[in-house]
Design an enzyme around this catalytic site. Structure first.
Site, PDB file in Angstrom:
ATOM      1  N   THR A  33     -77.449 -33.599 -86.134  1.00 45.92           N
ATOM      2  CA  THR A  33     -78.089 -32.296 -85.904  1.00 45.92           C
ATOM      3  C   THR A  33     -77.909 -31.399 -87.122  1.00 45.92           C
ATOM      4  OG1 THR A  33     -77.293 -32.610 -83.631  1.00 45.92           O
ATOM      5  CG2 THR A  33     -78.397 -30.526 -84.134  1.00 45.92           C
ATOM      6  N   ASP A  87     -72.340 -26.416 -87.663  1.00 45.54           N
ATOM      7  CA  ASP A  87     -71.799 -27.744 -87.377  1.00 45.54           C
ATOM      8  C   ASP A  87     -72.243 -28.191 -85.979  1.00 45.54           C
ATOM      9  OD1 ASP A  87     -70.354 -30.063 -87.763  1.00 45.54           O
ATOM     10  OD2 ASP A  87     -68.486 -29.039 -88.298  1.00 45.54           O
ATOM     11  N   GLY A 103     -68.293 -38.124 -85.529  1.00 48.57           N
ATOM     12  CA  GLY A 103     -68.519 -38.700 -86.859  1.00 48.57           C
ATOM     13  C   GLY A 103     -67.228 -38.865 -87.639  1.00 48.57           C
ATOM     14  N   GLU A 109     -63.805 -30.623 -90.753  1.00 52.73           N
ATOM     15  CA  GLU A 109     -64.669 -29.671 -90.032  1.00 52.73           C
ATOM     16  C   GLU A 109     -63.841 -28.516 -89.484  1.00 52.73           C
ATOM     17  OE1 GLU A 109     -68.245 -32.488 -88.292  1.00 52.73           O
ATOM     18  OE2 GLU A 109     -66.365 -32.474 -87.221  1.00 52.73           O
TER      19      GLU A 109
HETATM   20  C1  5RP Z   1     -68.662 -35.189 -86.602  1.00 55.76           C
HETATM   21  C2  5RP Z   1     -68.970 -34.259 -85.508  1.00 55.76           C
HETATM   22  C3  5RP Z   1     -70.424 -34.036 -85.202  1.00 55.76           C
HETATM   23  O1  5RP Z   1     -70.728 -32.712 -85.476  1.00 55.76           O
HETATM   24  C4  5RP Z   1     -70.676 -34.377 -83.764  1.00 55.76           C
HETATM   25  O2  5RP Z   1     -70.322 -35.735 -83.570  1.00 55.76           O
HETATM   26  C5  5RP Z   1     -72.137 -34.153 -83.374  1.00 55.76           C
HETATM   27  O3  5RP Z   1     -72.963 -35.032 -84.068  1.00 55.76           O
HETATM   28  P1  5RP Z   1     -74.523 -35.185 -83.730  1.00 55.76           P
HETATM   29  O4  5RP Z   1     -75.168 -33.878 -84.117  1.00 55.76           O
HETATM   30  O5  5RP Z   1     -74.961 -36.347 -84.578  1.00 55.76           O
HETATM   31  O6  5RP Z   1     -74.653 -35.462 -82.270  1.00 55.76           O
HETATM   32  O7  5RP Z   1     -68.136 -33.680 -84.873  1.00 55.76           O
HETATM   33  O8  5RP Z   1     -67.300 -35.421 -86.708  1.00 55.76           O
END
Ligand code: 5RP
Length: 233
Positions: A33, A87, A103, A109
């Site tokens: 995202t 984020d 991720g 983060e």
């Molecule tokens: C990475 C994260 C991501 O922000 C979380 O997994 C959301 O990812 P996505 O937008 O692909 O669903 O915390 O460590």
């Protein structure tokens, strides 16, 4: 269904990118995202809509995307504040507390997102939960030599820990810092602030994916009458 989720992510990423103002330091999050937000920040810069932006990446992925879309990068040694961080999240509760780390980037983060004057979370509607831990396992980054004792202690806290394994790579996931990730299933996370501190107190744990009291704004992508819409809460 896949395309609809993708469309929601795209719209919510765009909406977050529109909140970026000239002359600011931006925390660049990780995930699919936020990737759209990074792309649109780059497009706004290229179009001259905004200028004098520098980004602080939260991961190797964010760094690569920022370079691809022409966003100049800096480090926390070179700036004394972050104006806005954008984020993603894996779960968001009604108090805007989060589980992050899907991720494996939650350690960096948390540093960047916590420093931001305004922290915007971008999610699709499927990420909203009444209680954290309902659908997503809690990621815990651990230094490799401590994996076994940390897993034991996470089990003593009532969790079911499992070492995160790579996809299209044999063996465990290795984080950008060279550590490993333990995903923990808790039946119910009733007191996220306490659990966040308790887990981080286990020797060998670097950081866990509970983000409590950090979020300012949540932008949620949803589908209404077949169209993607973004709402804020
Ligand atoms: C990475 C994260 C991501 O922000 C979380 O997994 C959301 O990812 P996505 O937008 O692909 O669903 O915390 O460590």
């Amino acid at each position: 269904m896949g395309n609809i989720v993708e469309l929601m992510k795209q719209e919510v990423g765009k909406a977050a990118a529109l909140k970026v103002q000239s002359n600011s330091v931006i925390g660049l999050g990780t995930g699919s995202t936020t990737a759209f937000a990074i792309e649109y920040i780059g497009k706004r810069l290229a179009a001259g809509e905004i200028n004098n932006i520098v980004g602080v990446p939260t991961s190797f992925q964010a760094e690569v995307l920022a370079k691809k879309y022409g966003i100049p990068l800096t480090t926390l040694d070179a700036v004394d504040h972050i104006d806005l961080a954008i984020d993603g999240a894996d779960e968001v509760d009604p108090q805007k507390n989060l589980i992050k780390g899907g991720g494996a980037a939650h350690t960096r983060e948390k540093v960047v997102d916590s420093l931001a004057k305004i922290f915007i979370v971008v999610v699709d509607g499927n990420k909203l939960v009444d209680k954290l831990g309902s659908s997503f396992l809690l990621p815990v980054e651990v230094i490799p030599m401590a994996v076994t004792p940390v897993m034991r202690q996470l089990a003593q806290l009532g969790g079911k820990p499992e070492l995160r394994m790579g996809v299209k790579k044999a063996g465990p996931v290795v984080t950008d810092q060279g550590n490993l990730v333990i995903d923990v299933k808790f039946d119910s996370i009733d007191q996220p602030a306490e659990l966040e501190k308790t887990i981080n107190n286990i020797p060998g744990v670097l950081e866990n994916g509970l983000f409590v009291g950090v979020t300012d704004i949540v932008l949620v992508g949803e589908i209404k009458d077949g169209q993607p819409v973004v709402r804020e809460f």
